[in-house]
Design an enzyme around this catalytic site. Structure first.
Site, PDB file in Angstrom:
ATOM      1  N   MET A  94      95.049  65.890  72.019  1.00 28.65           N
ATOM      2  CA  MET A  94      93.497  65.806  72.720  1.00 28.65           C
ATOM      3  C   MET A  94      93.616  64.181  73.299  1.00 28.65           C
ATOM      4  O   MET A  94      92.453  63.309  73.187  1.00 28.65           O
ATOM      5  CB  MET A  94      92.484  65.644  71.681  1.00 28.65           C
ATOM      6  CG  MET A  94      92.237  67.269  71.367  1.00 28.65           C
ATOM      7  SD  MET A  94      92.468  68.483  72.750  1.00 28.65           S
ATOM      8  CE  MET A  94      91.872  69.862  71.972  1.00 28.65           C
ATOM      9  N   ASN A 111     102.074  71.933  78.223  1.00 25.54           N
ATOM     10  CA  ASN A 111     100.653  72.180  77.619  1.00 25.54           C
ATOM     11  C   ASN A 111     100.369  73.567  77.486  1.00 25.54           C
ATOM     12  O   ASN A 111     100.821  74.285  78.169  1.00 25.54           O
ATOM     13  CB  ASN A 111      99.959  71.288  78.376  1.00 25.54           C
ATOM     14  CG  ASN A 111      98.529  70.895  77.692  1.00 25.54           C
ATOM     15  OD1 ASN A 111      98.391  70.852  76.550  1.00 25.54           O
ATOM     16  ND2 ASN A 111      97.396  71.382  78.540  1.00 25.54           N
ATOM     17  N   HIS A 113      96.632  75.689  77.201  1.00 30.36           N
ATOM     18  CA  HIS A 113      95.126  75.494  77.512  1.00 30.36           C
ATOM     19  C   HIS A 113      94.678  76.696  77.028  1.00 30.36           C
ATOM     20  O   HIS A 113      95.137  77.851  77.369  1.00 30.36           O
ATOM     21  CB  HIS A 113      95.060  75.028  78.796  1.00 30.36           C
ATOM     22  CG  HIS A 113      93.624  74.665  79.304  1.00 30.36           C
ATOM     23  ND1 HIS A 113      92.890  73.713  78.721  1.00 30.36           N
ATOM     24  CD2 HIS A 113      92.708  75.500  79.728  1.00 30.36           C
ATOM     25  CE1 HIS A 113      91.710  73.839  79.034  1.00 30.36           C
ATOM     26  NE2 HIS A 113      91.353  75.073  79.848  1.00 30.36           N
TER      27      HIS A 113
HETATM   28  C1  GAR Z   1      94.784  75.132  70.892  1.00 29.36           C
HETATM   29  O1  GAR Z   1      93.664  76.282  70.867  1.00 29.36           O
HETATM   30  C2  GAR Z   1      95.007  74.738  72.146  1.00 29.36           C
HETATM   31  O2  GAR Z   1      94.819  75.719  73.113  1.00 29.36           O
HETATM   32  C3  GAR Z   1      93.915  73.558  72.419  1.00 29.36           C
HETATM   33  O3  GAR Z   1      93.799  73.099  70.998  1.00 29.36           O
HETATM   34  C4  GAR Z   1      94.214  73.907  70.185  1.00 29.36           C
HETATM   35  C5  GAR Z   1      95.044  73.248  69.101  1.00 29.36           C
HETATM   36  O4  GAR Z   1      95.387  74.287  68.146  1.00 29.36           O
HETATM   37  N1  GAR Z   1      94.045  72.722  73.521  1.00 29.36           N
HETATM   38  C6  GAR Z   1      93.280  72.431  74.474  1.00 29.36           C
HETATM   39  O5  GAR Z   1      92.101  72.688  74.349  1.00 29.36           O
HETATM   40  C7  GAR Z   1      93.958  71.373  75.504  1.00 29.36           C
HETATM   41  N2  GAR Z   1      92.993  71.179  76.470  1.00 29.36           N
HETATM   42  P1  GAR Z   1      96.439  73.748  67.118  1.00 29.36           P
HETATM   43  O6  GAR Z   1      96.326  72.292  66.665  1.00 29.36           O
HETATM   44  O7  GAR Z   1      96.209  74.877  65.966  1.00 29.36           O
HETATM   45  O8  GAR Z   1      97.746  74.404  67.566  1.00 29.36           O
END
Ligand code: GAR
Length: 226
Positions: A94, A111, A113
């Site tokens: 993040m 990445n 998303h």
């Molecule tokens: C995931 O859902 C990913 O798509 C999102 O963060 C989450 C991380 O989950 N990413 C974003 O929103 C990026 N803009 P995780 O730590 O369980 O993999």
């Protein structure tokens, strides 16, 4: 196909379920790669614990100790190069990346998303999709460029939005697809099957297209049945 095992560096800020999906594919032998390090800006990130449980080097880099984003990203690059990383995988990292890291790994940062880009970039993508009222949501794996969620798209997966969905239920449905397509995108990269042509990512050796489109709500009529 390459004989040398490609080294991946994973950057994660949170629970690391996407990291886990890649670890699982490597351990089951369907993804020929090695996670050389997991780096987090969050000391409490469960992603770091997942790395430790699988004997993967884990590095906590506290962004508050650096003078700014570029200085932090220079430290990220140094750590990634120290571990001989060839592909950087952002898994719920993040932080917005600066050119310092993007230029060090051109078209070598991916990445994921939780939306069908270019719809709903930025934070709270699933809530944005619900608030907008879309009937189909999903997720996107893309290469990272200088914009926010704007880089060339590698894979997308779609899920239906249901009438009673909350941000949590929709996010959970999307995550199932995230865990399927992220290791797949990494596999395509590892196998040298991705090349870019402007904004388009060309994937070589794809199976022949079979129609598996869907509508939501599903179309109840068919030709001749009105
Ligand atoms: C995931 O859902 C990913 O798509 C999102 O963060 C989450 C991380 O989950 N990413 C974003 O929103 C990026 N803009 P995780 O730590 O369980 O993999």
């Amino acid at each position: 196909m390459r004989s040398k095992t490609l080294k991946i560096g994973v950057l994660a800020s949170g629970s690391g379920t996407n990291l886990q999906s890649i670890i699982d594919r490597i351990e089951e032998g369907t993804l020929q790669a090695e996670i050389a390090c997991v780096i987090s800006n969050n000391v409490g990130a469960f992603a770091l614990e997942r790395a430790r449980r699988h004997n993967i080097p884990s590095v906590y880099l506290d962004h508050r100790l650096f003078s700014g984003r570029s200085a932090y990203d220079a430290a990220l690059v140094e750590t990634l190069l120290d571990h001989q990383v060839e592909l950087v995988v952002l898994a719920g990292f993040m932080r917005i990346l600066t050119p310092v890291i993007i230029d060090a790994f051109p078209m070598k940062i991916m990445n994921i998303h939780p939306a069908l880009l270019p719809a709903f970039p930025g934070l709270h993508a699933q809530k944005q999709a619900l608030d907008y009222g879309v009937k189909i949501a999903g997720c996107t794996v893309h290469f990272v460029d200088a914009g926010t969620d704007t880089g060339p798209i590698i894979i997308q997966a779609a899920v239906p939005v249901q009438e009673d969905d909350t941000e949590e239920t929709l996010s959970a449905r999307i995550q199932v697809e995230e865990h399927r397509i992220y290791p797949e995108a990494v596999r395509l990269f590892v196998e040298g099957r991705l090349r870019t042509d402007g904004r388009r990512v060309i994937v070589s050796g794809q199976p022949e297209y079979t129609s598996n489109s869907f509508a939501n709500p599903s179309a109840l009529y068919s030709l001749g049945d009105t």
